[in-house]
Design a protein around this motif. Structure first.
Motif, PDB file in Angstrom:
ATOM      1  N   SER A 134     -54.310 -55.497   0.475  1.00 53.82           N
ATOM      2  CA  SER A 134     -55.492 -55.139   1.252  1.00 53.82           C
ATOM      3  C   SER A 134     -56.370 -56.346   1.552  1.00 53.82           C
ATOM      4  N   GLY A 135     -56.594 -57.190   0.556  1.00 58.73           N
ATOM      5  CA  GLY A 135     -57.435 -58.358   0.777  1.00 58.73           C
ATOM      6  C   GLY A 135     -56.846 -59.299   1.802  1.00 58.73           C
ATOM      7  N   GLN A 136     -55.544 -59.548   1.681  1.00 59.73           N
ATOM      8  CA  GLN A 136     -54.889 -60.409   2.649  1.00 59.73           C
ATOM      9  C   GLN A 136     -54.850 -59.773   4.034  1.00 59.73           C
ATOM     10  N   ALA A 137     -54.689 -58.459   4.079  1.00 60.46           N
ATOM     11  CA  ALA A 137     -54.654 -57.762   5.366  1.00 60.46           C
ATOM     12  C   ALA A 137     -55.974 -57.922   6.100  1.00 60.46           C
ATOM     13  N   ALA A 148     -64.870 -64.129   8.194  1.00 55.99           N
ATOM     14  CA  ALA A 148     -65.937 -63.876   9.159  1.00 55.99           C
ATOM     15  C   ALA A 148     -66.612 -62.528   8.976  1.00 55.99           C
ATOM     16  N   ILE A 149     -66.011 -61.623   8.217  1.00 53.14           N
ATOM     17  CA  ILE A 149     -66.634 -60.326   8.007  1.00 53.14           C
ATOM     18  C   ILE A 149     -66.868 -60.108   6.519  1.00 53.14           C
ATOM     19  N   ASP A 150     -67.631 -59.103   6.196  1.00 49.89           N
ATOM     20  CA  ASP A 150     -67.894 -58.734   4.803  1.00 49.89           C
ATOM     21  C   ASP A 150     -66.710 -57.903   4.312  1.00 49.89           C
ATOM     22  N   ALA A 151     -65.672 -58.597   3.860  1.00 49.46           N
ATOM     23  CA  ALA A 151     -64.447 -57.920   3.438  1.00 49.46           C
ATOM     24  C   ALA A 151     -64.693 -57.028   2.236  1.00 49.46           C
ATOM     25  N   GLY A 155     -64.551 -51.912  -0.053  1.00 46.94           N
ATOM     26  CA  GLY A 155     -65.283 -50.990  -0.909  1.00 46.94           C
ATOM     27  C   GLY A 155     -65.482 -49.635  -0.257  1.00 46.94           C
ATOM     28  N   GLY A 156     -65.755 -49.645   1.043  1.00 42.20           N
ATOM     29  CA  GLY A 156     -65.918 -48.378   1.749  1.00 42.20           C
ATOM     30  C   GLY A 156     -64.651 -47.563   1.798  1.00 42.20           C
ATOM     31  N   LEU A 157     -63.510 -48.225   1.678  1.00 47.45           N
ATOM     32  CA  LEU A 157     -62.217 -47.542   1.676  1.00 47.45           C
ATOM     33  C   LEU A 157     -61.677 -47.317   0.264  1.00 47.45           C
ATOM     34  N   SER A 158     -62.479 -47.692  -0.738  1.00 44.10           N
ATOM     35  CA  SER A 158     -62.076 -47.583  -2.150  1.00 44.10           C
ATOM     36  C   SER A 158     -60.768 -48.336  -2.407  1.00 44.10           C
ATOM     37  N   LEU A 159     -60.682 -49.532  -1.839  1.00 47.46           N
ATOM     38  CA  LEU A 159     -59.488 -50.363  -2.000  1.00 47.46           C
ATOM     39  C   LEU A 159     -59.840 -51.632  -2.767  1.00 47.46           C
ATOM     40  N   ALA A 160     -58.966 -52.032  -3.639  1.00 48.06           N
ATOM     41  CA  ALA A 160     -59.078 -53.330  -4.291  1.00 48.06           C
ATOM     42  C   ALA A 160     -58.294 -54.346  -3.480  1.00 48.06           C
TER      43      ALA A 160
END
Length: 533
Positions: A471-474, A488-491, A496-501
């Motif tokens: 997810s982080g790399q995506a 460039a964005i608040d990853a 967090g909004g998607l409940s993903l680590a």
């Protein structure tokens, strides 16, 4: 073992090249920003201005897209026509007005959908051109002039003249403003929309003359009738150089344009004009008596169209026109509050090059090479067309004609060629960022990614490589692809909004794989960082 990319805080601005291509083009394709950095902005501008000056076509790929595009037209049976539901090519594109004129004839029984089809064809073609046309700067400036010289082609009388109007604006988009102004003044679309086609001596219609001064040239700030109601009182008038205009100028200019009409089968005293919609000058309708516009005296009985030509000369060459249009151009291209110094320099270039065939190009070049060209990142929201085109260009989403896509862009606030008033779309940010418009903007990103209107949509996983599994790399991949920087964005907020680590596989709505990665791309495109330019 693949090590997930750390999720960084938001705030890393894109490169200057990425910002530039989102302002003077419809966003970078993969590799474009790097190529621009290597070749330099001046070289890119030279190439773009050469394409515009040469009048080249849209390029093989874009032309193929236009030629193969089809769009649904559907309507129920009515009085004089059968029901229809078919996929039809964009066959009204680039058609002269006489080829389409029968669409608006009241004695011909046609449904509304047929009468306004040229507007939808052109709107769909505009999306295709924004994505695929190599002449990106010409595309940007053509849309600028469409908004500046706005006509509403959702009206069935104006629609048949729209393709020819677009061709005229496209041809002059980076040319000479005086030439562009006359192309607009003699365009059947403008003559119909602002009612000058029926204007004649003794009953001059003021609509076109009013908008010529207020919207097309000198601008509202140069309207001085609240201070002066006699032309001699306007500062500079007695020296032949009035600082602005008053109602008397509008009234007199409207007389100058009497007889500027279209051929619509009029009875002209023993002669019946053709009924083909083309521009014509009807001498017997012209008010031939003396006039005074912007302190300039017009003698009686001038040669045909001379009065109107003289008005166009006066307004095109007025310093207030340079100030008004250059301010608007800087604001449109760069966003934010225009720099007074840049506007002053642009206006000076505008006036110094009034007689040159590439007057507008010279002004755009000055703006593009200024320090402000890549400053103020995020200074204004992308308009829906900019959002659609930049998302498609960055991700390779295949784009073709689609009435639902055009309709969603309408819902997001950009009614291509159908804005209801002659002032064009609003400049103010709050219009574009209202709740209803924002929902439609988010749907544009999601619908493009998932292929709602133009299957198959985004091929996400195939582009992502190892990043597709984490997810982080995506998020970092799509941030880099869409914004020019992986941070460039608040990853953290997005994940967090998607409940993903960051180190877990992408999962959205309990779905993984291609679905989740498409959604992540769309969510990055929904972020403020991508919605702004």
């Amino acid at each position: 073992m693949v090590v997930p990319t750390p999720v960084a805080a938001a705030g890393a601005a894109p490169s200057q090249e990425w910002i530039f291509l989102n302002r003077f083009a419809y966003g970078p394709r993969p590799g474009d920003a790097q190529a621009l950095k290597q070749q330099g902005i001046p070289h890119w501008l030279d190439e773009q201005l050469h394409l515009a000056a040469a009048g080249t076509g849209p390029g093989p790929e874009c032309q193929q897209k236009l030629d193969s595009a089809v769009m649904r037209i559907k309507y129920d049976a009515g009085e004089g026509w059968a029901a229809l539901d078919e996929m039809r090519p964009l066959r009204t594109l680039d058609q002269p007005v006489d080829a389409l004129w029968s669409l608006n004839q009241p004695d011909r029984k046609l449904p509304y959908q047929e009468r306004v089809r040229p507007r939808l064809d052109l709107a769909a073609a505009t999306v295709i051109r924004a994505v695929y046309d190599p002449a990106q700067l010409r595309q940007v400036m053509t849309l600028f002039w469409h908004d500046h010289f706005s006509v509403n082609a959702a009206d069935s009388y104006t629609a048949p003249a729209l393709p020819a109007y677009d061709a005229a604006l496209r041809a002059h988009a980076l040319g000479n403003f005086r030439d562009l102004l006359e192309a607009v003044a003699t365009s059947p679309a403008m003559l119909i929309y602002l009612n000058n086609r029926s204007s004649r001596g003794g009953a001059a219609n003021e609509n076109y003359a009013r908008e010529l001064f207020e919207l097309h040239t000198l601008g509202r700030d140069a309207y001085l009738n609240t201070q002066y109601d006699r032309w001699r009182d306007v500062p500079g008038a007695l020296k032949g150089a009035p600082e602005g205009y008053i109602d008397q100028d509008v009234y007199e200019a409207s007389r100058a344009f009497t007889g500027w009409s279209i051929q619509s089968g009029q009875d002209l005293g023993g002669y019946k004009a053709p009924n083909d919609g083309r521009f014509t000058y009807i001498e017997s309708w012209h008010d031939n008596y003396q006039k005074r516009v912007l302190a300039a005296e017009f003698d009686s009985y001038q040669p045909p169209q001379n009065d109107g030509h003289k008005v166009l000369d006066l307004v095109a060459n007025h310093p207030a026109t340079a100030q008004f249009i250059c301010t608007k151009m800087v604001r449109s291209l760069l966003g934010g509050e225009p720099s007074p110094e840049l506007v002053k320099a642009a206006a000076a270039t505008w006036l110094d090059n009034r007689q040159r065939p590439d007057q507008i190009a010279r002004v755009v070049r000055l703006i593009a090479l200024s320090p402000q060209a890549t400053a103020n990142w995020g200074a204004r929201p992308k308009r829906p067309l900019e959002l659609v085109a930049s998302f498609a260009r960055a991700t390779g989403i295949p784009v073709t004609a689609s009435e639902p896509l055009v309709g969603t862009m309408d819902s997001a606030g950009q009614k291509l060629y159908a804005w209801p008033s002659p002032d064009g779309h609003p400049v103010a940010d709050d219009y574009w960022l209202g709740a209803q418009n924002m929902r439609a903007r988010w749907n544009l990103a999601l619908g493009l990614a998932e292929g709602w209107w133009m299957p198959p949509g985004l091929s996400a996983t195939a582009q992502m490589g190892p990043a597709a599994a984490h997810s982080g790399q995506a998020v970092a991949f799509w941030s880099d692809r869409l914004l020019g920087s992986p941070t460039a964005i608040d990853a953290a907020a997005l994940l967090g909004g998607l409940s993903l680590a960051a180190d877990t596989p992408p999962m959205v709505d309990n779905k993984t794989g291609e679905f989740a990665n498409r959604r992540l791309a769309a969510y990055v495109a929904m972020s403020p960082a991508f919605q702004l330019r």
